[in-house]
Scaffold this motif. Structure first.
Motif, short mmCIF file in Angstrom:
data_model
loop_
_atom_site.label_atom_id
_atom_site.label_comp_id
_atom_site.label_asym_id
_atom_site.label_seq_id
_atom_site.Cartn_x
_atom_site.Cartn_y
_atom_site.Cartn_z
N MET A 1 54.37 -12.08 24.56
CA MET A 1 53.94 -10.75 25.08
C MET A 1 54.46 -9.81 25.83
SD MET A 1 50.18 -11.16 27.29
CE MET A 1 49.51 -12.31 26.10
N PRO A 2 54.48 -8.83 25.95
CA PRO A 2 55.14 -7.74 26.97
C PRO A 2 54.44 -8.07 28.31
CG PRO A 2 54.20 -6.49 25.09
CD PRO A 2 53.79 -7.91 24.82
N TRP A 3 55.33 -7.92 29.06
CA TRP A 3 55.07 -8.33 30.54
C TRP A 3 53.96 -7.33 31.18
CZ3 TRP A 3 54.93 -11.86 34.15
CH2 TRP A 3 54.75 -11.62 35.49
N SER A 4 53.74 -6.22 30.83
CA SER A 4 52.69 -4.97 31.10
C SER A 4 51.56 -5.62 30.81
CB SER A 4 53.15 -3.87 30.61
OG SER A 4 53.19 -3.72 29.09
N ILE A 5 51.27 -6.38 29.67
CA ILE A 5 49.94 -6.88 29.00
C ILE A 5 49.49 -8.10 29.85
CG2 ILE A 5 48.94 -7.68 27.03
CD1 ILE A 5 50.36 -5.94 25.24
N ALA A 6 50.55 -8.99 29.92
CA ALA A 6 50.20 -10.14 30.85
C ALA A 6 50.01 -9.70 32.24
CB ALA A 6 51.51 -10.98 30.43
N ASN A 7 50.55 -9.01 32.81
CA ASN A 7 50.41 -8.59 34.18
C ASN A 7 49.16 -7.96 34.31
OD1 ASN A 7 51.26 -8.52 36.83
ND2 ASN A 7 51.99 -6.44 36.63
N ALA A 8 48.66 -6.94 33.44
CA ALA A 8 47.36 -6.35 33.50
C ALA A 8 46.19 -7.41 33.06
CB ALA A 8 47.03 -5.17 32.29
N SER A 9 46.39 -8.43 32.46
CA SER A 9 45.36 -9.52 32.17
C SER A 9 45.30 -10.41 33.64
CB SER A 9 45.77 -10.59 30.90
OG SER A 9 45.75 -9.50 29.86
N TYR A 10 46.55 -10.71 34.22
CA TYR A 10 46.68 -11.18 35.18
C TYR A 10 45.64 -10.56 36.46
CZ TYR A 10 48.15 -12.84 39.97
OH TYR A 10 48.08 -13.25 41.34
N TRP A 11 45.87 -9.35 36.67
CA TRP A 11 45.18 -8.61 37.68
C TRP A 11 43.66 -8.58 37.38
CZ3 TRP A 11 46.74 -8.27 42.14
CH2 TRP A 11 47.94 -8.54 42.49
N LYS A 12 43.27 -8.40 35.93
CA LYS A 12 41.94 -8.44 35.75
C LYS A 12 41.03 -9.76 36.13
CE LYS A 12 38.83 -7.20 31.88
NZ LYS A 12 38.76 -6.65 30.60
N GLN A 13 42.00 -10.94 35.93
CA GLN A 13 41.51 -12.22 36.17
C GLN A 13 41.24 -12.29 37.86
OE1 GLN A 13 40.17 -14.37 33.89
NE2 GLN A 13 40.43 -12.70 32.46
N GLN A 14 41.90 -11.63 38.49
CA GLN A 14 41.60 -11.58 40.02
C GLN A 14 40.23 -11.45 40.29
OE1 GLN A 14 44.16 -12.52 42.40
NE2 GLN A 14 45.11 -12.91 40.22
N HIS A 15 39.36 -10.84 39.73
CA HIS A 15 38.01 -10.88 39.86
C HIS A 15 37.18 -12.22 39.88
CE1 HIS A 15 38.46 -6.43 40.43
NE2 HIS A 15 39.17 -6.57 39.36
N ASN A 16 37.74 -13.14 38.87
CA ASN A 16 37.16 -14.35 38.69
C ASN A 16 37.41 -15.34 39.91
OD1 ASN A 16 36.44 -13.78 36.20
ND2 ASN A 16 38.38 -14.58 35.15
N LYS A 17 36.40 -16.32 40.07
CA LYS A 17 36.36 -17.26 41.02
C LYS A 17 37.41 -18.30 40.93
CE LYS A 17 31.55 -16.35 42.26
NZ LYS A 17 30.28 -17.05 42.43
N GLY A 18 37.89 -18.41 39.68
CA GLY A 18 38.64 -19.46 39.50
C GLY A 18 40.17 -19.12 39.92
N VAL A 19 41.21 -20.01 40.08
CA VAL A 19 42.40 -19.88 40.44
C VAL A 19 43.40 -19.25 39.09
CG1 VAL A 19 44.61 -20.87 41.11
CG2 VAL A 19 42.45 -21.64 42.05
N THR A 20 44.02 -18.18 39.39
CA THR A 20 44.80 -17.50 38.38
C THR A 20 46.27 -17.33 39.02
OG1 THR A 20 43.00 -16.34 37.66
CG2 THR A 20 45.19 -15.35 37.01
N GLY A 21 47.19 -17.71 38.14
CA GLY A 21 48.69 -17.48 38.53
C GLY A 21 49.50 -16.75 37.24
#
Length: 53
Positions: A1-21
């Motif tokens: 997937m394009p980096w821009s989509i993956a990166n946007a999803s990553y930043w959205k997941q920062q609101h979750n309590k789980g660990v995201t990388g």
């Protein structure tokens, strides 16, 4: 997937309590078990899994 989509999803997941990388591994697809270079993906993911599992 394009980096821009993956990166946007990553930043959205920062609101979750789980660990995201996120890691950018060039030239890799989604069919990890049949794509060439799947070992590089596994070797990159394994330390993350071991650290947080």
């Amino acid at each position: 997937m394009p980096w821009s989509i993956a990166n946007a999803s990553y930043w959205k997941q920062q609101h979750n309590k789980g660990v995201t990388g996120i890691t950018d591994i060039k030239g890799r697809g989604h069919a990890l078990t049949i794509d060439s270079g799947w070992q590089e993906v596994a070797d990159t993911a394994l330390p993350f899994v071991r650290r947080y599992a």
